[in-house]
Design an enzyme around this catalytic site. Structure first.
Site, short mmCIF file in Angstrom:
data_model
loop_
_atom_site.label_atom_id
_atom_site.label_comp_id
_atom_site.label_asym_id
_atom_site.label_seq_id
_atom_site.Cartn_x
_atom_site.Cartn_y
_atom_site.Cartn_z
CD GLU A 119 -76.70 -51.86 -16.63
OE1 GLU A 119 -75.37 -51.96 -17.36
OE2 GLU A 119 -76.13 -52.09 -15.42
CG HIS A 137 -73.97 -48.46 -12.31
ND1 HIS A 137 -75.27 -49.18 -12.45
CD2 HIS A 137 -73.63 -48.76 -14.02
CE1 HIS A 137 -75.30 -49.66 -13.69
NE2 HIS A 137 -73.66 -49.05 -14.02
CG HIS A 147 -74.10 -56.94 -14.78
ND1 HIS A 147 -75.72 -57.15 -16.12
CD2 HIS A 147 -73.92 -55.77 -15.95
CE1 HIS A 147 -75.28 -56.13 -16.51
NE2 HIS A 147 -74.93 -55.37 -16.71
CG HIS A 192 -71.59 -54.66 -20.88
ND1 HIS A 192 -72.17 -55.95 -20.61
CD2 HIS A 192 -71.67 -53.47 -19.87
CE1 HIS A 192 -72.63 -55.30 -20.02
NE2 HIS A 192 -72.89 -54.27 -19.93
#
Length: 279
Positions: free
Chosen positions: A240, A193, A12, A59
């Site tokens: 995630e 990441h 995302h 977030h």
């Protein structure tokens, strides 16, 4: 009865949303990313889901350090795109499905999951970017969406096993809902990441590929993978990927892979995407 017909997982990445919103999808850097979602757009047009249960992480748009729910389900009528510092994304308002959402909340809580019930919140790129990737630029999203926010930002996040078990509980809840609905479960976030520190920009393609393989070939290994493996191999934000396991748990013990896509790079990460069918 309602039935879960497919599971979809996807990154995302916020820069993907920005590229889409600013007309950059045909640029050489971005074109391969968006081409990787052509298959799923056709799939969704054929499948016509009534409801998507969309697992994502906020977030710091709806939640901050003052309120950190491990699992929060959106039971409201609608959810507006969040302003993440540069204005809300120019995408449609997300229409919820309060009746099914409340049913899932009740069922999961009685199934011993302590869900946080949210009736009003804005939704950020974690939720709207996957919708854009699966449905494109549309005047209105073609289905109702139930947001399910998971804490993978502040330690401790839930374990993969707990996420899988929640997926199983969601599947039981959907199966006990007496309206004829075509339901999909999406897991979002990842893949490998890291956004800060000496390893910023980390991408571990072999690990990502194995994770995609194991979604069908060895899901129990993913279910019991400890947090430290995500941190070591996939970077600090790789955690995630536990959100994919909520989707995977909802598919049942066995699932068939219909499609996958993997691409490096997109912004400072890899793009991962897979579509599953319950066996």
């Amino acid at each position: 009865m309602a039935r879960i017909t497919a599971g979809i997982a996807s990154s995302h990445i916020p820069a993907v949303g920005a590229a889409l919103d600013n007309g950059k999808t045909a640029e050489p850097y971005w074109a391969p990313v968006f081409a990787g979602y052509d298959w799923v757009k056709r799939f969704e047009a054929e499948e016509k889901p009534d409801v998507v249960i969309l697992v994502y992480n906020d977030h710091a748009s709806a939640f901050d350090a003052n309120l950190i729910p491990t699992f929060a389900i959106g039971c409201g009528e609608e959810f507006r795109p969040a302003d993440e510092g540069w204005g809300p994304r120019p995408v449609p308002v997300v229409e919820g499905h309060p009746d099914l959402a409340w049913h899932i909340a009740q069922s999961c809580i009685l199934d011993e999951f302590d869900m946080t019930i949210i009736n009003q919140m804005d939704v950020d790129h974690g939720l709207t970017v996957p919708l854009s990737l699966m449905f494109g630029q549309v005047a209105a999203w073609p289905c109702r969406v139930i947001p399910l926010a998971v804490n993978v930002v502040t330690y401790p996040p839930p374990s993969g096993n707990r996420c899988w078990a929640l997926g199983e509980a969601i599947a039981r809840a959907v199966a006990s809902y007496d309206e004829d609905l075509n339901v999909q479960v999406w897991g979002t976030g990842g893949m490998s990441h890291q956004l800060q520190g000496p390893r910023a920009g980390l991408i571990n393609t072999p690990w990502d590929t194995r994770f995609l393989d194991w979604m069908t070939a060895n899901p129990q290994a993913l279910r019991h993978m400890p947090h430290i493996d995500y941190l070591r191999e996939a970077g600090s934000e790789g955690i995630e990927l536990v959100m994919w396991l909520i989707m995977r748990g909802a598919m049942g013990e066995a699932a068939a892979e219909l499609h996958r896509f993997y691409h490096v790079p997109a912004s400072n990460t890899a793009v991962g995407h897979i579509v599953l069918r319950p066996a």
